[in-house]
Write a protein that holds these residues in place. Structure first.
Motif, short mmCIF file in Angstrom:
data_model
loop_
_atom_site.label_atom_id
_atom_site.label_comp_id
_atom_site.label_asym_id
_atom_site.label_seq_id
_atom_site.Cartn_x
_atom_site.Cartn_y
_atom_site.Cartn_z
N VAL A 228 1.48 -1.43 0.02
CA VAL A 228 0.04 -0.34 -0.35
C VAL A 228 1.04 1.49 -0.19
CG1 VAL A 228 -1.34 1.24 1.39
CG2 VAL A 228 -2.45 -1.17 1.17
N VAL A 229 1.06 1.67 -1.04
CA VAL A 229 1.30 3.58 -1.01
C VAL A 229 0.17 4.32 -0.92
CG1 VAL A 229 2.40 4.69 -2.42
CG2 VAL A 229 3.24 2.74 -2.25
N LEU A 230 0.35 5.82 0.16
CA LEU A 230 -0.13 6.39 -0.26
C LEU A 230 0.34 8.09 -0.54
CD1 LEU A 230 -0.69 5.91 3.98
CD2 LEU A 230 -1.98 5.28 2.04
N ASP A 231 -1.14 8.76 -0.82
CA ASP A 231 -0.08 10.11 -1.58
C ASP A 231 -1.16 11.47 -0.69
OD1 ASP A 231 -0.21 11.96 -3.17
OD2 ASP A 231 -1.10 10.97 -4.99
N PRO A 232 -0.45 11.56 0.50
CA PRO A 232 -0.91 12.95 0.43
C PRO A 232 -0.84 13.99 -0.35
CG PRO A 232 1.55 11.80 1.81
CD PRO A 232 0.80 11.52 0.49
N SER A 233 -0.26 13.83 -0.68
CA SER A 233 -0.17 15.48 -1.89
C SER A 233 -1.76 15.83 -2.11
CB SER A 233 1.06 15.60 -3.13
OG SER A 233 2.28 15.61 -2.25
N HIS A 234 -2.51 14.48 -2.69
CA HIS A 234 -2.74 15.01 -3.67
C HIS A 234 -4.63 14.98 -2.91
CE1 HIS A 234 -1.07 14.08 -7.95
NE2 HIS A 234 -2.96 15.06 -8.13
N ALA B 240 -0.78 22.21 0.28
CA ALA B 240 1.42 21.89 1.00
C ALA B 240 0.60 22.70 2.21
CB ALA B 240 2.36 23.27 -0.12
N TYR B 241 0.43 22.60 2.76
CA TYR B 241 0.41 23.50 4.39
C TYR B 241 0.36 21.80 5.28
CZ TYR B 241 -4.48 24.02 5.42
OH TYR B 241 -5.37 23.81 5.69
N GLY B 242 -0.55 21.20 4.66
CA GLY B 242 -0.65 20.23 5.49
C GLY B 242 0.33 18.52 4.89
N VAL B 243 0.85 18.19 3.53
CA VAL B 243 1.32 17.86 3.41
C VAL B 243 2.22 16.87 4.09
CG1 VAL B 243 2.58 16.67 1.00
CG2 VAL B 243 1.29 18.28 1.32
N LEU C 177 5.29 6.26 -0.39
CA LEU C 177 4.24 7.13 -0.90
C LEU C 177 4.84 8.30 -1.46
CD1 LEU C 177 6.40 7.59 2.46
CD2 LEU C 177 4.50 9.56 2.69
N LEU C 178 4.16 8.97 -2.44
CA LEU C 178 3.84 9.43 -3.39
C LEU C 178 4.17 11.25 -3.11
CD1 LEU C 178 1.52 8.27 -6.00
CD2 LEU C 178 3.31 8.21 -6.35
N ILE C 179 5.05 11.84 -3.18
CA ILE C 179 5.21 13.21 -2.78
C ILE C 179 5.62 13.75 -3.62
CG2 ILE C 179 6.15 14.52 -0.79
CD1 ILE C 179 6.23 12.75 1.67
N GLU C 180 4.56 15.21 -4.05
CA GLU C 180 4.83 16.23 -5.52
C GLU C 180 5.24 17.15 -4.13
OE1 GLU C 180 0.63 15.86 -7.86
OE2 GLU C 180 1.50 17.42 -7.03
N THR C 181 6.30 17.79 -5.05
CA THR C 181 7.86 18.54 -5.84
C THR C 181 7.89 19.03 -6.20
OG1 THR C 181 9.88 18.49 -3.63
CG2 THR C 181 9.69 17.01 -4.95
N HIS C 182 8.25 20.01 -6.70
CA HIS C 182 7.99 21.21 -7.39
C HIS C 182 9.52 22.01 -7.29
CE1 HIS C 182 7.89 24.68 -10.48
NE2 HIS C 182 6.51 23.60 -11.72
N PRO C 183 10.52 22.91 -7.99
CA PRO C 183 11.21 23.64 -7.27
C PRO C 183 10.41 25.35 -7.61
CG PRO C 183 11.37 22.74 -10.58
CD PRO C 183 10.59 22.30 -9.15
N ASN C 184 9.67 25.36 -8.10
CA ASN C 184 9.07 26.42 -7.74
C ASN C 184 7.26 26.76 -7.58
OD1 ASN C 184 8.21 29.13 -7.47
ND2 ASN C 184 9.24 29.83 -9.06
N PRO C 185 6.83 25.61 -6.24
CA PRO C 185 5.20 25.67 -7.11
C PRO C 185 4.56 25.82 -7.21
CG PRO C 185 6.13 24.72 -4.66
CD PRO C 185 7.94 25.27 -5.76
N LYS C 186 4.79 28.05 -7.30
CA LYS C 186 3.71 28.66 -7.12
C LYS C 186 4.02 29.11 -8.95
CE LYS C 186 4.22 31.25 -3.56
NZ LYS C 186 4.54 33.00 -2.75
N SER C 187 4.86 28.96 -9.44
CA SER C 187 4.52 28.90 -11.34
C SER C 187 3.66 27.23 -11.94
CB SER C 187 6.37 29.40 -11.79
OG SER C 187 7.03 28.23 -11.68
N ALA C 188 4.19 26.51 -10.77
CA ALA C 188 3.50 25.02 -11.45
C ALA C 188 2.50 25.19 -12.44
CB ALA C 188 2.90 24.23 -10.76
N ALA D 208 -1.43 24.67 -5.99
CA ALA D 208 -1.35 24.62 -4.54
C ALA D 208 -0.55 23.76 -3.32
CB ALA D 208 -2.69 24.80 -4.12
N GLN D 209 -0.38 22.77 -3.96
CA GLN D 209 -0.27 20.91 -3.13
C GLN D 209 1.43 20.60 -3.34
OE1 GLN D 209 -3.35 18.93 -5.03
NE2 GLN D 209 -1.87 17.41 -5.59
N GLN D 210 2.40 21.63 -4.43
CA GLN D 210 3.27 20.89 -4.11
C GLN D 210 4.86 22.05 -3.55
OE1 GLN D 210 4.89 19.84 -8.18
NE2 GLN D 210 2.82 21.21 -9.19
N LEU D 211 5.07 20.49 -2.73
CA LEU D 211 6.60 21.33 -2.21
C LEU D 211 7.37 22.07 -1.83
CD1 LEU D 211 6.73 17.98 0.75
CD2 LEU D 211 5.07 20.31 0.82
#
Lengths: 332, 332, 332, 332
Positions: free
Chosen positions: A260-266, A271-274, A289-300, A305-308
């Motif tokens: 079982v893999v969990l995806d807290p990002s979706h 992002a604040y709760g991830v 775990l699946l976790i979303e991360t992005h070099p610059n989330p604001k411009s994604a 909103a959800q990428q660290l």
């Protein structure tokens, strides 16, 4: 009912029995496995001479059920393994969508620096509006292949619909079936024919019963490598994007033999709760775990909103390492 | 809008202003606090001379909002404290219902042996059927008082309806408002008049907005000690009793100044999943947990399926201690 | 199990048997009725001599079940009757809250002109925020009593919590238990002791099973006059206030013997949808409707969005009359 | 923003503008229509000379919005029309699955005798378990074509996944996109390229916003003939199969220009409730109904519980005729 035929039973006979019982059929090692509808509670006399072992079932959760195989399935890709006899918790990270070479390379470098072996990034985005970014498609897949070549990372990306499944199968190490396409039987059946790990996401309106039944489409096609992924269900609460169903994950751990893999990002959507949810997931004892991360989330271009950002993600990794240690798991 | 009047403002003037603004009013330290409907966005000229400070708000989550007070509220009972500047995670444990002196004494001894200071046990059970066990009522409360006397434990029990609220207030250290009575304004308002900690459970069909608004009934009555408790919401998934809303808990941590306690036992409804959910809750960073334990769960008169036996509970405590350490929290 | 004791069984014996079986007990006509938990599947030998008839049940829906009494219960107030052998569909109309004498009198005149006999209006409002209008309380009840006196209308209003239940019982012809207080056993039990019709609203997070079990609290207290009211449940869809559960209403019609009243106003939450839903409800075959109407909805102090103005309401009545005729019902 | 270009704007310019605005583009009559993301609130200067008219929008519900076109779309197939200036309510009936020639012919004869012009029957069944009946596939489609030839009925059947979309397009008069495939963009986009009516079913976990956005994929491809079908959403209530969202249907009627068809059979899941829900739907004012009927429901290979037998269906038709008359609609 799951039925193991004797290894002396020839294919033609296996076929015949399969048809008689309206069963799915695949070969495992030296023998055939049949899966008949669970309504079948006892074997016909005429067949018993060909049967090595059989497991009557109380629902169409059959191959995935602990009543059939109690040990957790081992799933391997590259040098990575989860399930089986390991105590591994894999972290799969990356942006929601691949947007450019610069973007994905910066993520790849981050992952390498953190000893993370598997990169996630969407190429075909199942957006709900036709008027938003739809992903880079095949071009994105090719960039991911280049990332794999240059950085030695394993790649996972999502199948949105069956029109591009062959491309995804060709370019990735793990095929992800998305929450919105998990009822698509042409995808499920095709994934049953290959031998790569399949990460099956639960639909946000999907019961656990239906979710595992979708896994049965893959397993009964002969592909034993199915990972179940909980990513949030839709409820009356809309202050968060979805509701993370950890109770459901506990049910899956108790009743199925799939990691079982969990995806807290979706699930969270913000992002604040991830980080807190990711830490909870490690202590819960998930296999990944699946976790979303992005070099610059604001411009994604999607899921902004959800990428660290990299700092938050790096920080989270440190915490998760400690928690994994406290619960006897190894973060990989 | 939350308004702090100057400490020179006399009560009569405070009353007048309160009526003019249709605001709730209570005294805090040396000054009066008014809470006007959030639609009020700016102060009338005539009032400004009496105002020390004011906080316009964007919803009727006001006193509980981080926009008003950013620091986590400190809640104390006996020698126990959560929130404030502590990093404490309190474990509150005990059976679903008090059933007999023998039963509750065995739980009390277990808690003492594990250094747990607060005992939970229901006396008035909000059962959904009139044909099942309804609790020991006042007799149960008196037994709990005796447990407190003999074992030095703090007591928390649930108010089911307003007919017995005075009894519960008298006999307990923390008053628990149950999921089924959290919309009851006579209970909420009465709890606003006292100075004991109130543990407010979220209704299983209650949005986060409504949940915190219920807390506002208590806070605006002048009782600052409100603990918010997530205990599972009702969703389409029925293989588990409820769905544990950790995303919602993350929202509460981010947006409110009330400590958050989690109740994995009621969320899951089955003992097998409680330890993993409890461990997840500790790593998540909650301020406390409610966990049901019973000397002999199979014979329990209510919630038999979800209570941990003493061995499982003791085992869980060991694991939670380790996780608390890994996330910089102290299990108390 | 529902048990009718023989009319020769004295009260003391009935009590004894009731205690032995942990059963609720009330008198109906010349005999006692016991309701034991449904787990009881067969009668003890020792009791059988006192038993006139008995009905084993498969859940704690017992007195309300068609397995016990197949005929729809007849409910009467004033000159109005629903259920029983009638084909009546009652329209109960009025504002969300009583706000002033002028307001309620204008509604009363409208109802009289449309031959509507029962007026609804809230006096105690179960608002979710402490910072909004909370209703006129007892003053409102007295105005409603005056409306009854002057206009000969029957009155229904809602109990919000048990603190004012006696007032509501005294002043109204039908006692409405609100969606937010339907788990309150002190209210339910008190309503079981009286002989006025009780309109029980389904909580928005309440399953049908729990809903009817709440009715059992009233029925097993000896009050046979329970009306079940579906008023919308909470789901993931938030473009409308709630989701009108007509499937659930169909289940209630099929499985229970209580009349079913539908409340499209609260379900929808927006006036634009109320007429179509009300028309649908009549064709569906409900026993009654609750519809909110207000002389000037825009200025209403609560539920402003969902109340029909007098023109829209009058227009709707004409349409509902026609539909009632088409399905063999009589609008009263 | 929806933009009508002038009819003098050449295709190359339309393309250019479309790319500049990241807009969908299709030709309607003599001019091009562009649909830019709703975030675009005003037209760039440089483009204005080519624009005939434009509609800024407040969400990505654009072409389907009443803010764009207020009149209900007219949808035609064979001699049947719904929407537009008609007051028609179409009844589309037939079995869940086509099972044999005898079965489907008996249904066809029933429909002819009742003057029903459109037959529904599934060929590709999106079953959730791989171990149950999956439909007759292409063989079924060919039987349906033969039914059309012999009985002059129009045919509607469901696309399960994109692998058989061309077959369904070829053989049917209306293409039904199923609840489980309504997020499949390859299906949606393909349906945007053809000129047959598309009946789009709402997913059971799908918000109204997402549902209409899915319709936008089809409409923005240039196919104006989209029918929206509500068929029940998944909620916490499980005594019925789904929860029929009539509030949602009211929202669709109010806010979109697409005809709305209701499917009480799938919503309810049990035959006993279908007639009352169907009658309610007619009075509600829907543009059509999907109702399942089968010559022998008990032996049906799928959805056995919810299909009406011929007697019940015939009886229901009589009632629906009367109700249609009462609300000024014509049942066709």
């Amino acid at each position: 009912m799951v039925i193991h035929l004797k290894n002396t039973t020839p294919e033609a006979t296996a076929n015949e029995i399969g048809q008689q019982l309206q069963a799915s059929r695949f070969k495992e090692g030296d023998h055939f496995v049949l899966v008949a509808p669970f309504a079948l509670k006892s074997l016909p006399e005429s067949i018993s001479q060909h049967v090595e072992a059989s497991w009557p079932m109380d629902s169409d959760i059959q191959l995935a059920s602990k009543s059939y195989k109690n040990e957790l399935r081992s799933i391997k890709w590259g040098n990575t393994e989860i399930g089986g006899k390991t105590q591994n918790t894999v972290v799969i990270a990356g942006p929601c969508s691949i947007e450019s070479w610069e973007q994905i390379e910066s993520v790849a470098k981050l992952l390498k620096s953190l000893n993370i072996s598997t990169l996630r990034a969407g190429c075909y985005k199942p957006r709900t509006s036709p008027y938003t970014f739809q992903g880079l498609g095949l071009e994105g897949l090719k960039m991911l292949a280049e990332v794999r070549r240059q950085y030695g990372l394993n790649i996972i990306t999502e199948v949105k619909d069956s029109s591009h499944i062959e491309e995804v199968i060709e370019y990735t190490d793990i095929v992800q079936i998305g929450a919105k396409s998990m009822y698509d039987q042409s995808i499920l059946r095709r994934c049953g024919e290959i031998r790569k790990p399949i990460l099956l996401k639960r639909g946000f309106g999907t019961t656990l019963q239906e979710f595992v039944q979708a896994a049965e489409f893959i397993l009964s096609g002969g592909n034993p490598e199915v990972i179940l992924c909980e990513r949030g269900i839709r409820t009356f609460e809309t202050k968060t994007r979805f509701t993370f169903d950890l109770c459901g994950a506990a049910w899956l751990k108790q009743h199925t033999n799939c990691p079982v893999v969990l995806d807290p990002s979706h699930a969270m959507g913000y992002a604040y709760g991830v980080p807190d949810l990711a830490k909870a997931s490690v202590a819960f004892g998930c296999d990944g775990l699946l976790i979303e991360t992005h070099p610059n989330p604001k411009s994604a271009k999607s899921d902004a909103a959800q990428q660290l950002d990299f700092e938050a993600f790096t920080n989270l990794m440190t915490h998760m390492q400690k928690i994994a240690g406290a619960v006897g798991k190894q973060l990989i």
